[in-house]
Design an enzyme around this catalytic site. Structure first.
Site: not given
Ligand SMILES: Cc1cc2nc3c(=O)[nH]c(=O)nc-3n(C[C@H](O)[C@H](O)[C@H](O)COP(=O)(O)OP(=O)(O)OC[C@H]3O[C@@H](n4cnc5c(N)ncnc54)[C@H](O)[C@@H]3O)c2cc1C
Lengths: 402, 358
Positions: A125-128, A160, A243
């Protein structure tokens, strides 16, 4: 209220039990691991009976059963009891297939659904992206239509399973002049091509399940798009819904609780089994309160869904509920492990320590945090519950950037 | 599989909510709360006319012949409305007589308990937290001596069902000799409690008392859990409503994400637990081998969660939340009652652990 499944369903359960008794484990042999071929054959046989691939049309290799939450629950219960495999695990079956069935073209379904559900091809899944996590719609990876192909440049992160994936479903900015959410398309991309650079990231657990993916002039055919140009955000919402359901499944909470209960019974501290420690008993019973509550909430949602009624705010709570429970279980696990909590879970060395059977709990202790973040952080869940569940206003910052 | 309540049950809950909104708005609740007796005869009569106080008693005695789940849904709605008065002790006394009484005892008491013309109560607690049947110490033959504590509305009860040594149950009638009733200054003034001293008081055993007292306790746990759930819903609703009206920094405080998350957390602590008391109530009548443990878990979990929700509600209201004038305190104290009555969460968690064979 009637918690029995009813006569028709109990007969169905018997039928499933008979099938499982005759077909799993293959040849009735409990002492060896089934081969891949045997597992595939078993899944095909179970599909022929209407037990697996239930929501998938026959023409795409499914058993095309009418939606029936209760049959689904019985199948989960019985397959789990028999330790029989259900759908191949993975993001492909969990997220891509439902999305394609919902939004894909016929040829896309034909090409991708059967091999994905059989476990023959894997997806990531290429989202983040580095700059786009919770604020996913700000993503910058660019897709330009050049002739009959999309040419894609950018970077994905936390992807992942990318090292094993044959394809990626990917959100890409194709309409740079459109408003944020309307400029994104949902593309399917072959991972085996030049310009696709997958670099494993080492996780805090020591393992490397997720990766960085650099895309440099990566190409994909023009029609490997799901939905129209600029509809990618909406298409991806279908996927995220799937999901959330899967991560939020109450069944996982119950399984986790059985695990921690077993750990409390099988470990001791100061010569006394942990299960006899009054404070441990208190914590276990408190966690069980949450777990049962989650389980019954699952039944409630199932009942409402089966009647096509809106389950309400409760269904927005599944992920946060699971996350909270998994935090509590993990913290208790570390206390139960005692000195074993000093061990490196990835180490295979036995020097100095007796090898612990319980190291997986140390990994779990960390993994629970991955669960909290992946697929929408706990704070984002709280936003959803507050805004859509309790009717509170949207974040002003989020409003501005939309 | 149907894990949901029926339309009739929903209707019953709506009716009670409406009744409470009309007959017992918080201004009125406050009057009862501050009154000498904590009892409002008009409100009681209204509840009785709705059939709430004898719902679970057999038809032949003037009840509606319904189940503990129905009674629990009533308790939830009354908890939401903050209903003051002797409901809890009364319905438990009726249940005890119905489950454990002789035909003659049922004939004597149930008809007037079903209509609410006579108020009943249960004397379960003893000095030092002895709430459970196996902890009861009062010796009873044809007379009874000793002290029971935390007896709801003993002073207005026509009949008290008393828990005695060996887990038995006996009846003591109003005006029996040697009974002394001392009000206890309870924190929840919407549900008054008394200390009752018996001195060679004539009493009459319920023949099946020792066999049924555990069931009565389980029903009580379910009703407390249900009341707590209703109280929790009220607290969440009040806090959300307040966040939508209180302005700071030029906007209503609902706009602050910290407030939003605080409210979301309260809702997440509460909402999933609804099924716990539903299941425990359902199990009471339909899954008896699980009902004891389910009741213990439900009461421990919900009363504990809701107490925290009450604390969070005070914070969400700021300074006004800390006042006597703010309605939050009414449900805060209700939550304290629900948490402590019949034993704290830790008592019931330990019981659940034992029953789970841990
Ligand atoms: C084990 C694992 C597997 C993953 N697998 C995939 C994958 O296969 N494909 C993929 O695309 N992504 C994947 N991800 C990514 C995951 O979806 C993102 O990490 C997640 O959406 C959070 O984004 P970020 O890491 O940029 O954190 P950030 O968005 O930077 O968040 C940092 C902190 O700020 C807080 N925050 C941010 N915005 C707000 C808001 N509006 N209000 C309150 N708090 C806020 C968050 O809650 C968090 O505590 C994976 C992540 C993990 C940990």
């Amino acid at each position: 209220m009637d918690l029995s499944y009813g006569k028709e369903y109990e007969e169905f359960r018997e039928e499933v039990r008979d099938f499982l008794g005759a077909n799993w484990p293959p040849g009735g042999d409990k002492d060896r691991y089934p081969t891949k071929e045997e597992t595939c054959q078993f899944r095909d046989d179970a599909t022929a009976k209407g037990y697996l691939r239930r929501s998938i049309p026959k023409q795409y290799g499914g058993s095309e059963q009418p939606p029936d939450e209760i049959r689904g629950a019985i199948l989960r219960e019985e397959f789990t009891r028999a330790r029989a495999p259900m759908d191949p695990p993975g993001i492909g079956t969990m997220m891509l297939v439902p999305t394609l069935l919902d939004r894909g073209e016929a040829w896309q379904k034909e090409k991708f659904v059967p091999p994905t559900t059989r476990g023959d091809i894997n997806w990531c899944q290429g989202y983040s992206e580095p700059g786009s996590g919770s604020d996913l719609a700000s993503l910058k990876t660019r897709g330009e239509l050049v002739g009959d192909e999309w040419v894609i440049n950018g970077q994905k992160i936390w992807t992942s399973g990318a090292t094993n994936a044959d394809y990626m479903f990917c959100l890409v900015r194709t309409e740079p002049d459109a408003p944020k959410h309307a400029g994104i398309s949902y593309l399917l991309i072959d991972m085996n091509q030049e310009g696709m650079d997958v670099r494993p990231l080492k996780q805090m657990t020591g393992g490397s399940d997720f990766n960085e993916v650099f895309l440099t002039d990566v190409r994909t055919p023009k029609d490997w798009i799901v939905g129209k140009r600029g509809e990618g955000w909406l298409v991806s919402r279908t996927t995220l819904k799937h999901e959330r359901n899967s991560i939020g499944a109450a069944a996982q909470s119950s399984a986790m609780f059985q695990g921690i209960l077993h750990l409390a019974k099988s470990t001791s501290s100061g010569g006394r089994p942990n299960i006899e420690d009054p404070s441990i008993r208190q914590r276990l019973a408190e966690i069980e309160g949450y777990v049962r509550a989650h389980e019954y909430s699952g039944y409630r949602q199932m009942t409402r869904n089966a009647r096509n009624e809106d389950p309400g705010i409760i269904q927005m709570m599944n992920k946060l509920n699971s996350t909270n429970i998994s935090h509590m279980v993990s913290k208790l696990a570390l206390d139960l492990l005692g000195d074993d909590g000093l061990l490196d879970p990835t180490s295979t060395s036995r020097a100095g320590y007796r090898p612990s059977d319980n190291r997986s709990w140390i990994t779990q202790y960390m993994y629970s945090l991955g669960i909290a973040v992946a697929g929408g952080t706990a704070n984002i869940q709280r936003n959803v519950i507050g805004e859509r569940g309790l009717g509170l206003p949207r974040d002003s910052a989020a409003n501005r950037s939309a | 599989m149907n894990f949901d309540i029926s339309e009739e049950q929903e209707l019953l809950q709506d009716t009670i909510r409406q009744f409470m909104a009309n007959e017992c708005p918080t201004t009125h609740l406050r009057e009862v709360f501050e009154s000498e007796t904590g009892f409002d005869a008009t409100l009681w009569k209204g509840m009785a006319e709705l059939g709430l106080v004898g719902l679970h008693l057999d038809d032949e005695y003037g009840g509606a012949g319904l189940e503990i789940i129905d009674l629990a849904l009533v308790a939830e709605s009354l908890g939401y409305g903050g209903a003051p008065g002797p409901f809890l002790g009364h319905v438990l006394a009726g249940l005890a007589i119905q489950l454990a009484g002789s035909d003659a005892q049922k004939q004597t008491w149930l008809p007037s308990l079903a209509t609410g013309d006579a108020i009943g109560t249960v004397a379960l607690g003893e000095v030092g937290g002895g709430w459970q049947p196996e902890e009861w110490t009062l010796a009873a033959g044809s007379t009874l001596s000793g002290v029971k504590l935390n007896v709801p509305y003993a002073s207005i009860a026509e009949v008290i069902v008393v828990g005695v040594e060996g887990g038995g149950l006996v009846l003591v009638e109003k005006g029996a000799s040697g009974v002394e009733i001392q009000p206890i200054e309870g924190v929840d003034r919407a549900r008054r409690i008394d200390a009752v001293t018996f001195e060679s008081t004539p009493c009459e055993a319920l023949p099946e008392g020792a066999a049924q007292s555990g069931r009565v306790r389980d029903a009580a746990l379910v009703l407390l859990a249900a009341d707590a759930f209703g109280s929790g819903s009220r607290l969440v609703d009040m806090s959300v409503a307040y966040a939508k009206t209180r302005e700071q920094f030029g906007v209503t405080i609902e706009h602050f994400q910290a407030v939003k998350h605080q409210l979301a957390n309260m809702a997440v602590e509460l909402e999933p637990s609804r099924g716990l008391f539903w299941y425990a109530a359902h199990a009471f009548d339909h899954v008896q081998d699980e009902s004891q443990r389910a009741a213990a878990l439900a009461k421990a979990h919900i009363s504990d969660r809701v107490m925290q929700i009450a604390r969070d509600s005070v914070e969400a209201h700021g300074g006004i939340g800390f006042t006597w004038e703010c309605d939050v305190q009414l449900w805060f104290k209700r939550s304290m009652f629900n948490r402590a009555f019949l034993g704290t969460p830790s008592v019931h968690r330990e019981r659940a652990a034992q029953m789970g064979g841990w």
